[in-house]
Each structure stands twice: as C-alpha cells, then as structure tokens.
Design an enzyme around this catalytic site. Structure first.
Site, PDB file in Angstrom:
ATOM      1  N   GLU A   1       0.833  -1.220   0.000  1.00  0.00           N
ATOM      2  CA  GLU A   1       0.000   0.000   0.000  1.00  0.00           C
ATOM      3  C   GLU A   1       0.861   1.261   0.000  1.00  0.00           C
ATOM      4  O   GLU A   1       0.495   2.284   0.582  1.00  0.00           O
ATOM      5  CB  GLU A   1      -0.953   0.006   1.198  1.00  0.00           C
ATOM      6  CG  GLU A   1      -2.051  -1.039   1.138  1.00  0.00           C
ATOM      7  CD  GLU A   1      -3.081  -0.767   0.046  1.00  0.00           C
ATOM      8  OE1 GLU A   1      -3.118   0.361  -0.483  1.00  0.00           O
ATOM      9  OE2 GLU A   1      -3.841  -1.681  -0.280  1.00  0.00           O
ATOM     10  N   GLY A   2       2.002   1.203  -0.687  1.00  0.00           N
ATOM     11  CA  GLY A   2       2.943   2.316  -0.721  1.00  0.00           C
ATOM     12  C   GLY A   2       3.962   2.160   0.382  1.00  0.00           C
ATOM     13  O   GLY A   2       3.621   2.214   1.565  1.00  0.00           O
TER      14      GLY A   2
END
Length: 592
Positions: A442-443
């Site tokens: 998610e980054g």
C-alpha cells in the site's frame, strides 16, 4: 503462543472516555440513528469473540500450511473456509458498508477496532475482508447504480470477495507505467488484457466469486497516470438475474512464496480478454482508486498495531511466568529459585515500550478514523473540509509510523522470549515476519514519507499541518496545572515540529533533494509528536479517574514512561533532518 484477548477495555477507554465519540456520531447525519455507545460496545464484544475464538486459533497452523496453488486453483489453509463463512454470516465483511446495499453502515471509528482485532487474530485472514471492503468503497463511490446493485450486496454479505489489481512487474509505485489494456466493446463492456502481480486474494476457495478491480488503459488514453481507468472484472460473470454464469477469461498464474502472511494468497493474475465494466469515467481510474486509499492505508497501519498488540500479550504473559535470575534489588520470590523476568529493568523497558506504542497507536488510529467519519458524514462544509485535510495529512503518518512501531514492538516481544522467541512454536517470530510486509505494501513507508513532506507539508505551504498544530496548541492552552508534566514536553515537541516544518519549507525552495533526504526522519518526528498529543489526552482522562480503577493508574504510568523515554527520540531525528542532503551525494553510484 498465548490465547488472544481483544483489548476491549482500552478500546472503550479511547472511544468513550478520551474522545467521547458518541457525541460526534450524534452530530453526523446517518450515524446518530444507527450507532451509540451501547450498540458500539455490543459490536466490539462480538467482534472480540469471533476474533479470539474462531480466527486466532488458526494463526499458527495456517502459517505452517500456507496457501497452495495447482493448475490455476488456490486452496486456503485448513479451517479458513469455515472461519470465513462464520465471519461472513456475522455480517463482519460489510461492517462499514452502505446499508442500502446490505452493509451495516458503522463508522470507521468502530470498523477500525474490528480490523485491529481480526488482524491481531490472524493478519493473513484479515486481508481477505479488508481487500473486499476496499473494493466496495471504490464501487460504491464511483460505479454506476447498476454495478452497485449487482455486486455490492453479495460482497458485503461475504458471498463474494474483492481484490485490487494495480501492480505490474515493471510498474509498482509508478502506476503511470502500467500496460494492461482495455478494449471497448459494442455492448458497453470492455475486454481487459494484461498481467498483474502481488494481488492479495486474487484467487482462493473462500467464496464462489471474486470481483477484481483492475487498472488498465483505453486505446486512446494519454500517457502516464492521467491515462488510467478502473474496471470491474469478475472471476465468474454474473447474469442479469444475479446468478453466476460463465468463468471469465482470467486466471491465476502462480502465487508468491513469501516471508510472512503465508495464509494470504498473493497472486499473479493474467487477464486474457476478460470481460469488464468501467468504473467512473475514462481516464479517472486513479481518482476512483484513491477513494479507498485513505481507508486502506489507515487499515495497514492498524495491521502493524494489531501485530504489536498480539506480541505484547504473549510477551507480558511470558515475562510474568519465566523465572531467571534475581531482581537487582534482591529476591522478590524468595520461595523460588529465581524471580520472574518482569522484575528486570531491561525487560520492563521493552514491555513498557510495547505498551506505550500500542496504546498510543490505538488512540491515534481512532483519531484518524474519526476524521474519516467527519469527512464522510458532516453536512457542514467547513467542518468537512478541515477533516478532509486532516485525513490527507495524517494518513501517511498513520500508515508508516504505526507499521514502523509495529515492527519495533514485535521485535521487542521476540526479544523478551530470548531463545524461545526464535523458535516457531512460541509464535513470536511469525508476528515479525507478518508485520514486515506492512511497511512495504500500500505504498512503502519511504513513499508515505515523501507524500507527507512533498505533498502535505511543502506542497501546500504547511496549510494542512496548521490544522493539527493549532488543535494541539489549543489543547495545551486549555490544560490546567495538574497536566503540567505532560503539557510541558508536548509543548516543546510541537514547537520543535513547527520549527522543523518551517526549516523544510525554506530548504526545499533552494534544493529539491532536501524533501527526500528529510522525509523519513521528519515523519518519525511527526509520529512521536502526534503520539505525545494522544498520550496527553489519555493522561487528562486518567488523572481524573485514577482513584476509581487500577486501569487508570496503569495508563498514567505508561504515559509518564512515554514522555520520559520515547518522546525524546525526536531530538536525534530532528538533528538528522537538519544535517541536510549533502552527505547523501558524496559518493558516485560506482562508489557504493
């Protein structure tokens, strides 16, 4: 590994006593009618039961067994199908879903606690409903009414799951590089072709259908991120009457063999002219995807917190039971050969660090969840805008800092076990392996730090930051003398963060490298300062009630530990930021 017990007392303390969240719900249309303190308590109690009694017992065995892949079919570990069915039957998949399509409609402040409990019980298990909830968010916010009615009820019910198909082998953070294609068809559908990697829950046997949300490019799309569209692509096509039809032209090429979360299927997904439908307008895919990102990134932060909580519960039980050596001040258990290791200063340091980071993280994640609820439900434009900007500011902090602290906490938990912590049977090493991914997906946390500094601080001249800083200063100004021991260091911390933010804003004007060079340490300073605010809020509540219950005495002792031993970390981090970027560029690439 000890049995997992949901920290319901602390959750109620944070929600009801510190934030008095029912007052917020009463002011937000759509929430006051469906949730109050009593209802919330009942929901959390039941979530704690299914997490502790149904999901948690599967955690170690499912890690040992893992998912298996054979000829495109993925089989979940033993017990997962039945556990997921029980979870779905309880309505937990749709706990935050839109009631008009069968969701429970609960606020994020409640679903955040549910997420923590489920992920403490088993992160691998929790990923399946988490990705489904994220897909539902995007569908509900951006898809046509027809797509919502056809897909959301079964997804909220847990009959179908969802996945987000973003990453490609050559395109991770830089989604503008994706190559997956979408060809328009005469009937309004699209044919999707391409390959995606690292797809959580892309294939499994928990449900009869999986609804994939796929980023792809239309033939005439502009280059880069402005040319990305989002498509709904079911594993099994759905007939007009809602029944299942033919298998779509997509397949799972393999599953990844990973360091952790082994019971979660991480898939390579191949789309070979699969039928899909566009969500929102052409070339608006990133906007539709980012609708769920604030929720998902907070959710990943909560995963770090959840694993830290499980590690703490194991470690404190072990520290009370394990007999080794004598206390530095003399024998505490004179009738036994040694004292429990909880008497030793270093063990107490680790346990208190875990406790302070977990409880501070729970308060912070709940605070961010309340901002999400305000941004979603408030009818006042000014209030909604402020909440939206706070969410934008705090989301990268929640994702990165909670997961960084989660890894630190799980490592402390393993260390308390000594050699036993390195042995699989005790469960502590699994929590570390599982937690490690939370800093990556998610980054990555480096990307979250760049987002915070580059977009949320420098990018808007510190306007978003001012909301948070002003709130902390207002709290400091309203505090009475009894809070001096907490307010004093909090005031120094926010003044330091003010100064550091101003330094960054000024330095970035002349040297763009300063943003990337400072970002990780700056986010850490921000995180420790935010936790200090949370601990000051909790100390205020506990001070007024310390004569009522040992819980409040424990809370005050932990607050004092945080301010004495953890908040001072900001000073070395601040010095690192102000050292600048020059030392990062003293070596040529060949000299590394």
């Amino acid at each position: 590994m000890s049995d997992y017990k949901a920290p319901l007392r602390d959750m109620r303390f944070v929600l009801n006593e510190v934030f008095q969240v029912s007052r917020l719900w009463a002011k937000l249309p759509g929430l006051g009618e469906v949730i109050d303190e009593e209802t919330a308590a009942a929901i959390l109690e039941e979530a704690g039961k299914i997490s502790g009694e149904v999901i948690a017992p599967l955690n170690r065995s499912s890690d040992e067994q893992g998912c298996t892949w054979s000829n495109g079919t993925v089989t979940a570990p033993d017990g997962f199908v039945a556990a997921y069915q029980a979870f779905a039957d309880g309505g937990w998949v749709g706990v935050g879903g839109d009631p008009q399509f069968g969701g429970m409609g609960m606020p994020k402040a409640i679903s955040a606690q549910v997420e923590e409990m489920v992920n403490s019980a088993s992160l691998s298990f929790g990923l399946y409903p988490m990705l489904t909830a994220g897909a539902c968010l995007s569908i509900n916010a951006h898809a046509s009414r027809e797509l919502k009615e056809r897909y959301l009820p079964n997804m909220y019910a847990g009959t179908w799951t969802g996945s987000m198909c973003l990453t490609e082998a050559h395109a991770g953070t830089d989604l503008g590089l994706i190559r997956t294609r979408a060809e328009p068809q005469a009937d309004g559908s699209f044919k999707i072709s391409g390959s995606k990697i690292f797809i959580t829950g892309g294939e499994h046997d928990l449900t009869e259908n999986i609804i994939h949300l796929v980023l792809a490019r239309l033939p005439d799309a502009p280059a880069g991120p402005k040319g990305i569209s989002l498509f709904l692509v079911p594993k099994v096509l759905v007939n007009t009457d809602g029944s299942l039809g033919e298998r779509n032209a997509l397949s799972c090429g393999s599953i990844e063999h990973k360091m952790g979360i082994k019971a979660s299927a991480t898939c390579v997904m191949n789309f070979d002219g699969a039928t899909g439908w566009i969500i929102d307008a052409p070339n608006k895919g990133l906007a539709a995807m980012f609708t769920m990102m604030n929720y998902e990134r907070l959710g990943v932060g909560i995963q770090g917190l959840a694993l830290g909580e499980r590690s703490y519960q194991n470690a404190v039980e072990y520290a009370r039971d394990r007999l080794q050596s004598r206390s530095p001040t003399g024998a505490q258990n004179k009738d036994k050969a040694a004292d429990p290791i909880i008497v030793h200063p270093d063990v107490r340091r680790m346990l208190l660090t875990m406790k302070a980071l977990n409880e501070g993280g729970r308060a912070f994640s709940s605070y961010v969840a309340m901002q999400l609820d305000t941004a979603k439900f408030s009818e006042d434009a000014v209030t909604r805008k402020r909440a939206e900007e706070l969410v934008a500011l705090l989301t990268p902090v929640a994702k990165a800092f909670l997961t960084d602290m989660g890894l630190e906490t799980t490592v402390h938990g393993q260390q308390i076990f000594g050699g036993h912590g390195f042995i699989r049977e005790w469960g502590q090493e699994q929590l570390i392996r599982d937690c490690r991914i939370t800093q990556i997906y998610e980054g990555t946390n480096g990307i979250q730090s760049l987002d915070l500094v580059g977009r949320k601080i420098v990018g808007n001249g510190g306007a978003m930051y001012k909301h948070f800083a002003d709130e902390i200063k207002a709290f400091i100004g309203s505090a009475d003398a009894s809070l001096a021991e907490f307010v004093g260091p909090l005031n120094a911390a926010i003044e330091n963060l003010d100064d550091l933010s101003a330094w960054l804003l000024n330095s970035a004007k002349s040297n763009p490298n300063e943003i990337g060079a400072a970002s990780v340490e700056y986010l850490q300073v921000f995180g420790y300062t935010a936790y200090a605010y949370m601990w000051a809020l909790m100390a205020r509540t506990a001070l007024a009630k310390q004569d009522q219950e040992e819980f409040y005495v424990s809370k005050l002792g932990t607050a004092r530990f945080y301010f004495a031993r953890l908040l001072p970390r900001i000073h070395s981090l601040t010095a690192s930021v102000k050292a600048g970027s020059e030392s990062l560029y003293l070596l040529d690439a060949a000299q590394f």
